[in-house]
Design an enzyme around this catalytic site. Structure first.
Site, PDB file in Angstrom:
ATOM      1  CB  THR A  14      16.485  -0.337  -1.024  1.00  0.00           C
ATOM      2  OG1 THR A  14      15.192   0.050  -0.584  1.00  0.00           O
ATOM      3  CG2 THR A  14      17.082  -1.311  -0.046  1.00  0.00           C
ATOM      4  CB  SER A  63      11.916   4.507  -6.742  1.00  0.00           C
ATOM      5  OG  SER A  63      11.246   3.322  -6.419  1.00  0.00           O
ATOM      6  CB  THR A  96      12.877  -2.444  -5.790  1.00  0.00           C
ATOM      7  OG1 THR A  96      12.272  -2.151  -4.523  1.00  0.00           O
ATOM      8  CG2 THR A  96      14.305  -2.912  -5.584  1.00  0.00           C
ATOM      9  CG  ASP A  97       8.942   0.347  -3.601  1.00  0.00           C
ATOM     10  OD1 ASP A  97       9.166  -0.876  -3.603  1.00  0.00           O
ATOM     11  OD2 ASP A  97       8.802   1.004  -2.554  1.00  0.00           O
TER      12      ASP A  97
HETATM   13  C1  SIN Z   1      12.602   2.553  -3.374  1.00  0.00           C
HETATM   14  O1  SIN Z   1      11.909   2.074  -4.263  1.00  0.00           O
HETATM   15  O2  SIN Z   1      13.295   3.568  -3.535  1.00  0.00           O
HETATM   16  C2  SIN Z   1      12.618   1.931  -2.018  1.00  0.00           C
HETATM   17  C3  SIN Z   1      12.471   0.487  -2.046  1.00  0.00           C
HETATM   18  C4  SIN Z   1      13.590  -0.230  -2.722  1.00  0.00           C
HETATM   19  O3  SIN Z   1      14.448   0.305  -3.401  1.00  0.00           O
HETATM   20  O4  SIN Z   1      13.605  -1.485  -2.551  1.00  0.00           O
END
Ligand code: SIN
Length: 340
Positions: A14, A63, A96-97
């Site tokens: 993100t 991710s 983040t995931d």
């Molecule tokens: C991801 O994990 O690539 C998408 C979600 C995020 O980064 O918050």
């Protein structure tokens, strides 16, 4: 003063996300904007004087789709930067995931003699109040400040040990926690205030052998042994829960799974029907480890585990590892077992 070079590795997420308009903080596409563009707006900032950033677009993914090929490249880049006297520190942008898994993977495999800092964002780069630029700046400050080798994670002004951090909220900006292990430091106005001494603890894979009552260590594969692998061994997490049964385990074993991490309830307890299937799986050579669904504390050894547990049976209680991290630990443990 000579310039401090920071290697900035972009993997997507993100932090590199793009929405149709600036008001969108949730509906967007992750992994759209290059890492060189992300860093572009920060380089004039005074706190980064004397810092030279080399940006490398290692991957561009959401991710949730993280894969072995990206992990392998990330590991190779980090290992080579560790040995490169020109490189002062590494910063990695990541979604983040699944950041908690990448963080654990790197912490387990790198002898981090320099700072390695993972960062991310909860809002896309195009959002009105995007958190990405601040998180990236804070990460660069942690990386440039020197003196703290280790694998770190920085977001929302906090520094965590990458091996213990977890995503705990789907959209809040302050979405990460290490629960009882706490925050290692804070970044305030580009100044890092550490509240723990030294490096994060370098963990072996901590298991508890209930038959001997002792903690045992399962060796983790060496980084160099991983590069020829087409894939890491197949390991899945299954949940023990009310009304659980053994069908999922039976299907996994029939399909050739190598290991299973059970996210047990409470003190890593397991439904009797699921336990029966796990016991059969073990007889067929499948590794079975027990972790807990609880987010705080660690399972207390030796309770609620049914048959005797020993490392040689590949049945053990994964102490201090949440199921997502225990799964990666088991993959690396399986590689090490095969190599040895
Ligand atoms: C991801 O994990 O690539 C998408 C979600 C995020 O980064 O918050």
């Amino acid at each position: 003063m000579s310039e401090r070079k920071i290697l900035l590795l972009g993997t997507g997420g993100t932090i590199a996300g793009k929405a149709q308009d600036a008001a969108q903080a949730v509906g967007y596409r992750a992994a759209e904007i290059g890492v060189a563009e992300l860093i572009g707006g920060l380089l004039g900032i005074k706190a980064l004087e004397g810092v030279m950033v080399e940006a490398v677009q290692l991957a561009q993914v959401d991710s949730k789709d993280m894969n072995w090929s990206i992990w392998r490249s990330l590991l190779a880049q980090c290992l080579s930067a560790m040995d490169d006297p020109q490189v002062h520190a590494i910063v990695i942008t990541h979604g983040t995931d699944t950041l908690e898994e990448t963080g654990w993977f790197l912490a387990a495999l790198l002898e981090a003699r320099k700072p390695v800092v993972l960062t991310c964002a909860m809002r896309p780069a195009t959002a009105l109040l995007s958190d990405g630029p601040q998180n990236l700046l804070d990460s660069l400050c942690v990386a440039a400040s020197g003196g703290r080798p280790g694998v770190w994670f920085v977001a929302a002004g906090k520094v965590f040990a990458a091996e213990s951090v977890q995503k705990v909220h789907p959209y809040r900006l302050d979405a990460f926690s290490s629960y009882e292990l706490g925050v290692c430091g804070f970044v305030e106005e580009q100044t890092v205030r550490w509240c723990s001494a030294g490096m994060p603890p370098r963990m072996p894979v901590p298991l508890h052998d209930a038959s001997s009552g002792r903690a045992v260590q399962v060796p983790v594969a060496s980084a160099s042994s991983l590069f020829d692998l087409e894939a890491l061994p197949w390991v899945e997490v299954v949940f023990s829960a009310a009304l659980a049964d053994g069908r999922q385990v039976e299907a996994l074993v029939a399909a050739g799974v190598r290991g299973i991490v059970v996210a047990g309830s409470g003190n890593a307890s397991v439904h009797e029907q699921l336990e029966a299937a796990l016991s059969e799986a073990r007889k067929r050579g499948v590794w079975v480890w027990y972790a807990s669904r609880c987010l705080e504390g660690v399972p207390v050894a030796g309770r609620c585990l049914g048959p005797a547990i020993s490392e040689s049976d590949h049945q053990a209680l994964a102490i201090g590892l949440v199921p997502s991290k225990a799964r990666i630990a088991m993959m690396l443990g399986l590689v090490a077992r095969e190599a040895g």
